[in-house]
Write an enzyme that holds these catalytic residues in place. Sequence first.
Site, PDB file in Angstrom:
ATOM      1  N   HIS A 194      13.618  30.661  15.877  1.00 59.19           N
ATOM      2  CA  HIS A 194      14.416  29.728  14.667  1.00 59.19           C
ATOM      3  C   HIS A 194      14.620  28.159  15.130  1.00 59.19           C
ATOM      4  O   HIS A 194      15.365  28.103  16.003  1.00 59.19           O
ATOM      5  CB  HIS A 194      15.594  30.193  14.343  1.00 59.19           C
ATOM      6  CG  HIS A 194      16.084  29.842  13.289  1.00 59.19           C
ATOM      7  ND1 HIS A 194      15.389  29.544  12.083  1.00 59.19           N
ATOM      8  CD2 HIS A 194      17.355  29.263  12.806  1.00 59.19           C
ATOM      9  CE1 HIS A 194      16.249  28.990  10.959  1.00 59.19           C
ATOM     10  NE2 HIS A 194      17.483  29.000  11.501  1.00 59.19           N
TER      11      HIS A 194
ATOM     12  N   SER B 124      17.780  24.452   9.773  1.00 61.14           N
ATOM     13  CA  SER B 124      18.049  25.840   9.029  1.00 61.14           C
ATOM     14  C   SER B 124      18.608  25.284   7.498  1.00 61.14           C
ATOM     15  O   SER B 124      18.132  24.422   6.787  1.00 61.14           O
ATOM     16  CB  SER B 124      18.654  26.793   9.645  1.00 61.14           C
ATOM     17  OG  SER B 124      18.166  27.819   9.825  1.00 61.14           O
TER      18      SER B 124
ATOM     19  N   ASP C  69       9.307  31.554  13.183  1.00 62.35           N
ATOM     20  CA  ASP C  69      10.374  31.570  12.681  1.00 62.35           C
ATOM     21  C   ASP C  69      10.736  32.755  11.755  1.00 62.35           C
ATOM     22  O   ASP C  69      10.116  32.978  10.846  1.00 62.35           O
ATOM     23  CB  ASP C  69      10.829  30.384  11.830  1.00 62.35           C
ATOM     24  CG  ASP C  69      12.249  29.963  11.807  1.00 62.35           C
ATOM     25  OD1 ASP C  69      13.008  30.878  11.624  1.00 62.35           O
ATOM     26  OD2 ASP C  69      12.600  28.774  11.739  1.00 62.35           O
TER      27      ASP C  69
END
Length: 528
Positions: A496, A246, A468
């Site tokens: 995610h 991320s 995602d």
Amino acid sequence: MTRFSDRIRRRPTLAGFVAALVLTAGCTLPAFAPRAESEGEAAAPGAAPTWRACPEVPDELVGRGAAGMRYDCARIAVPRNWGTGAATGATAGPGAGETFEIALIRIRSNKQHDRIGSLVVNPGGPGASGVDTAVYLSFGPGFGGLPADVTDRFDIVGFDPRGVARSSPVKCIPDADLDASFGYDPDPESQASFDGFVALNRRVGQRCGGKYGDQLPLYGTEQAARDMDAVRAAVGDDKLTYLGYSYGTLLGATYAQLYPQRVRALVLDGAVDPQQKLVAGSESQAKGFERAFDNFSRWCAANAGRCPIAPDARAAVTTAIDKARVSPVRGRDGREATAGWVFYAVISSLYTEQGWQELARAVDALQGGDPTGVFKLADAYAGREDDGHYSNLFDANMAVNCADETEKPTREQIRSLQSQWRQKYPLFGPALAVGMLGCVEWPGGRDPYPTGKAAGAPPILVVGTTGDPATPYEQTAALASMLGVGRVLTWEGEGHTAYPQTSCVTAAVDAYLVSLTVPREGLRCPAR
């Protein structure tokens, strides 16, 4: 608050820790770091750290350490202001001559052989603890952690970035203001409601500016990437091997631009497009969450036996939020499940496919007068403990995001986008629009990170998940292209981040980390 934080915040449960692993995903990534900082003095900038056994860290997080793993901790000092990147930092300006302490954990398997070096990990956020993440990853594939092929060859090294958890944490937002922010109407339509949210964000900005002043820009990503090179040096590696999820992909990409010759292998999973400004990035997330919610809705309609809000999940969730605006359900402790708390329960559940059924049950229970499931999901995302105390996750999230961000739309532009995005992205668009007020009202200067090629770096693996919500798949190719040396690996899954959720993804990433074997161009891994 700017955009949605890019990692799920769930209370750790060992069983399944990553069904989505990290960063997100899964049965959960760490949401709460222990409040106490690790003991021991920080090594001076450039000095070798002193490692000490710290079994108390996994004990605090999950009740025990992983079998066959040793946990050691250390602290290093880094310049608050790296200036031009010199080891001693800037000689003038905010933070010159001062240091931050960076907390490290090193996890080593007693089965380690043919050691390659250290695998440095970061879970994103920004604001999430890399120390916690390393602990969770140490529990192996049975719990969603790293495979033995990796832990047998690398030390697993986690660090809390500057301002996060144990590393000179930034803390300036009172629990009451965080409660107010998360509980606020996600789509404040009336001018009075919108102005109230402006005032809340202004109050937060004033508090943080009053406490940290001109040093707020020092929490930005480029400064943290320079800290990461100090971590590399501290663990004794000539080149960095890194796993970032991320926001951690942005941190890794920044490192690759600053130190391309010091890169051994970078896995960037759940890619952030560094070239997107605030408005474009917020709209991208609105689109990503709408798409993920549509996927949840289709699953719900096709699995009515497991989804008590079938057949129309969108209608059920929208109705729940609308009812919460006028008559929120009160929990046993007197807390009200306002529209904001219901909304963040939805956000929380979309970070992992495993959260879909939990959301359906929570909304169904709310309809029956029980908000417990809603609060459980929302609090996991927010980093709110049972006693109402928050970790510093979102303090750090604001400090980093706003230091990085150069774009500053006006309140009037945000108000207009709120209306426009309500039409395009009805459930998530308005919240992403008004969320930009966080950085608009944030004080202090800005310190943007670089956005260019990682010239001279070896191939960098960029992993994207088609479903995602938080870092939409479209950003994967954008990051790989910007770096110029990126190789895309696609997972056709939900939630995610991807590694290590399936055998296809795991095999490709492990071969890259261990043997530097780059996956073939265009490799796509199936959902199952």
